[in-house]
Design an enzyme around this catalytic site. Structure first.
Site, PDB file in Angstrom:
ATOM      1  N   MET A 263       0.843  -1.199   0.000  1.00 53.38           N
ATOM      2  CA  MET A 263       0.000   0.000   0.000  1.00 53.38           C
ATOM      3  C   MET A 263       0.881   1.253   0.000  1.00 53.38           C
ATOM      4  O   MET A 263       0.398   2.349   0.278  1.00 53.38           O
ATOM      5  CB  MET A 263      -0.941  -0.006   1.204  1.00 53.38           C
ATOM      6  CG  MET A 263      -1.889  -1.210   1.175  1.00 53.38           C
ATOM      7  SD  MET A 263      -3.447  -0.939   2.019  1.00 53.38           S
ATOM      8  CE  MET A 263      -2.896  -0.701   3.688  1.00 53.38           C
TER       9      MET A 263
ATOM     10  N   HIS B 287       8.934   1.201   3.593  1.00 59.26           N
ATOM     11  CA  HIS B 287       9.905   1.241   4.684  1.00 59.26           C
ATOM     12  C   HIS B 287      10.781  -0.007   4.616  1.00 59.26           C
ATOM     13  O   HIS B 287      10.662  -0.803   3.660  1.00 59.26           O
ATOM     14  CB  HIS B 287       9.172   1.347   6.022  1.00 59.26           C
ATOM     15  CG  HIS B 287       8.072   0.325   6.186  1.00 59.26           C
ATOM     16  ND1 HIS B 287       8.324  -1.030   6.262  1.00 59.26           N
ATOM     17  CD2 HIS B 287       6.711   0.448   6.247  1.00 59.26           C
ATOM     18  CE1 HIS B 287       7.183  -1.686   6.392  1.00 59.26           C
ATOM     19  NE2 HIS B 287       6.179  -0.819   6.375  1.00 59.26           N
ATOM     20  N   GLU B 288      11.607  -0.192   5.643  1.00 54.60           N
ATOM     21  CA  GLU B 288      12.557  -1.308   5.652  1.00 54.60           C
ATOM     22  C   GLU B 288      11.888  -2.684   5.584  1.00 54.60           C
ATOM     23  O   GLU B 288      12.501  -3.643   5.112  1.00 54.60           O
ATOM     24  CB  GLU B 288      13.437  -1.238   6.908  1.00 54.60           C
ATOM     25  CG  GLU B 288      14.497  -0.159   6.845  1.00 54.60           C
ATOM     26  CD  GLU B 288      15.380  -0.297   5.609  1.00 54.60           C
ATOM     27  OE1 GLU B 288      15.885  -1.411   5.369  1.00 54.60           O
ATOM     28  OE2 GLU B 288      15.540   0.687   4.877  1.00 54.60           O
TER      29      GLU B 288
ATOM     30  N   HIS C 298       9.112  -3.442   3.838  1.00 50.24           N
ATOM     31  CA  HIS C 298       8.872  -3.647   2.405  1.00 50.24           C
ATOM     32  C   HIS C 298      10.184  -3.960   1.689  1.00 50.24           C
ATOM     33  O   HIS C 298      10.229  -4.796   0.795  1.00 50.24           O
ATOM     34  CB  HIS C 298       8.265  -2.388   1.775  1.00 50.24           C
ATOM     35  CG  HIS C 298       6.927  -1.989   2.321  1.00 50.24           C
ATOM     36  ND1 HIS C 298       6.735  -0.818   3.024  1.00 50.24           N
ATOM     37  CD2 HIS C 298       5.709  -2.582   2.256  1.00 50.24           C
ATOM     38  CE1 HIS C 298       5.460  -0.711   3.353  1.00 50.24           C
ATOM     39  NE2 HIS C 298       4.812  -1.766   2.909  1.00 50.24           N
TER      40      HIS C 298
ATOM     41  N   GLY D 228       4.805 -10.377   3.898  1.00 51.81           N
ATOM     42  CA  GLY D 228       5.473 -10.295   5.187  1.00 51.81           C
ATOM     43  C   GLY D 228       4.729 -11.064   6.263  1.00 51.81           C
ATOM     44  O   GLY D 228       3.492 -11.063   6.299  1.00 51.81           O
TER      45      GLY D 228
HETATM   46  P1  AMP Z   1       1.457  -2.975   3.436  1.00 56.43           P
HETATM   47  O1  AMP Z   1       2.031  -1.923   2.520  1.00 56.43           O
HETATM   48  O2  AMP Z   1       1.440  -2.567   4.873  1.00 56.43           O
HETATM   49  O3  AMP Z   1       0.147  -3.527   2.936  1.00 56.43           O
HETATM   50  O4  AMP Z   1       2.481  -4.181   3.389  1.00 56.43           O
HETATM   51  C1  AMP Z   1       2.872  -4.768   2.179  1.00 56.43           C
HETATM   52  C2  AMP Z   1       3.632  -6.043   2.463  1.00 56.43           C
HETATM   53  O5  AMP Z   1       4.777  -5.747   3.260  1.00 56.43           O
HETATM   54  C3  AMP Z   1       2.800  -7.052   3.254  1.00 56.43           C
HETATM   55  O6  AMP Z   1       3.068  -8.359   2.760  1.00 56.43           O
HETATM   56  C4  AMP Z   1       3.311  -6.879   4.656  1.00 56.43           C
HETATM   57  O7  AMP Z   1       3.175  -8.022   5.451  1.00 56.43           O
HETATM   58  C5  AMP Z   1       4.770  -6.572   4.407  1.00 56.43           C
HETATM   59  N1  AMP Z   1       5.342  -5.874   5.564  1.00 56.43           N
HETATM   60  C6  AMP Z   1       4.928  -4.699   6.100  1.00 56.43           C
HETATM   61  N2  AMP Z   1       5.659  -4.380   7.189  1.00 56.43           N
HETATM   62  C7  AMP Z   1       6.540  -5.397   7.368  1.00 56.43           C
HETATM   63  C8  AMP Z   1       7.559  -5.685   8.333  1.00 56.43           C
HETATM   64  N3  AMP Z   1       7.812  -4.853   9.345  1.00 56.43           N
HETATM   65  N4  AMP Z   1       8.250  -6.835   8.202  1.00 56.43           N
HETATM   66  C9  AMP Z   1       7.977  -7.692   7.191  1.00 56.43           C
HETATM   67  N5  AMP Z   1       7.050  -7.480   6.252  1.00 56.43           N
HETATM   68  C10 AMP Z   1       6.338  -6.358   6.326  1.00 56.43           C
END
Ligand code: AMP
Length: 282
Positions: free
Chosen positions: A31, A35-36, A38, A148
């Site tokens: 989305m 950050h680290e 991603h 993640g």
């Molecule tokens: P999001 O943009 O929050 O929807 O996350 C996109 C992808 O990045 C998802 O598969 C999340 O699980 C993964 N993700 C987000 N934060 C982390 C994190 N701190 N450690 C590992 N994977 C992450």
């Protein structure tokens, strides 16, 4: 800079030519506001594939009423720069109309797994996630897709959806990436005021507390959950502990805790709702 596509058709044309050349495609759905956490997914995708596609789309259908869809942080320029540094080939950043044009009707329904834990607090959330992920899989048709463990329930649900609907993609899980102080990286961490940060850290510290109890011989899930909850609630900016649950690796609640089980937590700190989880090591 990575190629930026905003239209499904343009992305498809590009990827078709790559596939014709026999290239393997790795896909990281996000989305944005990268950050680290991603970055770890992207790095692994970069290592394992010829072409790396990152999608950036704040998906309205996975947000409930009163949730943070409108204020969810967005910064495409910054995201593109990070993607460039990580060697991403393509960024797909569609707008809402491109993903859900007028007349859009269909929704993926994930059933029971989507009604517990996060699903109990965010009704319909995982149906929205599954819907957009299946759409993105059909658009990108990746060989591998990276998720993640930070969103552990989401990962398990996507694995289930891929199996149930015979989606030809390999799901690659990536462990939780944490900041130096233990807080899991999340785009939502920007909601935290400096003084709330220490309270947010209580989540990580509650995992260490659980680990310590388990190492000392405690195996009763209820007692561990109670201790974690009480510990987190002691912190001043914690508004609510939505849940502390201990499950096996398939999200089935446990009474006695074993190595490899998952501890899942959702906590509201200030204006942020934070989720995190921990794999039991002891
Ligand atoms: P999001 O943009 O929050 O929807 O996350 C996109 C992808 O990045 C998802 O598969 C999340 O699980 C993964 N993700 C987000 N934060 C982390 C994190 N701190 N450690 C590992 N994977 C992450």
């Amino acid at each position: 800079m990575p190629l930026l596509f905003k239209k499904v058709k343009e992305l498809r044309n590009f990827l078709k030519s790559k596939r014709c050349e026999g290239k393997e495609v790795g896909f990281v759905p996000t989305m944005g506001y990268l950050h680290e956490g991603h970055a770890e997914l992207i790095k692994l995708a970069r290592m394992q594939n010829d072409v790396v596609v990152v999608s950036i789309f704040v998906n309205p259908t996975q947000f409930g009423e009163g949730e943070d869809y409108d204020r969810y942080p967005r910064d495409l320029e910054r995201d593109l720069e990070l993607c460039e540094r990580l060697g991403v080939d393509v960024v797909f950043a569609p707008d809402e109309k491109e993903m859900y044009p007028a007349g859009y009707r269909t929704r993926v329904c994930v059933g029971e797994l989507g009604k517990v834990l996060e699903g109990a607090f965010r009704p319909g959330h995982f149906d929205g996630v599954a819907t957009v992920v299946v759409k993105l899989f059909n658009i990108v048709q990746p060989d591998r897709a990276y998720f993640g463990e930070k969103d552990y329930q989401q990962l398990k649900i996507i694995q289930q959806v891929v199996q149930d609907l015979n989606v030809p993609v390999e799901i690659v899980p990536v462990p939780v990436v944490r900041e130096k102080d233990g807080l899991a990286y999340s785009s939502r961490n920007v909601y935290l005021k400096p003084e709330e940060r220490e309270s947010a850290r209580a989540i990580y510290r509650s995992f260490l507390l659980a680990e310590k109890m388990i190492k000392a011989g405690e195996r009763d899930a209820e007692r561990i959950k109670q201790a974690m909850k009480a510990f987190i609630e002691r912190h001043p900016h914690v508004k609510a502990v939505d849940y502390v649950e201990i499950t096996d690796e398939n999200l089935k609640p446990k009474k006695r805790v074993e190595k490899g089980d998952r501890i899942l937590v959702a906590v509201r700190v200030g204006n942020a709702r934070l989720i995190d989880n921990w794999k039991v090591e002891a």
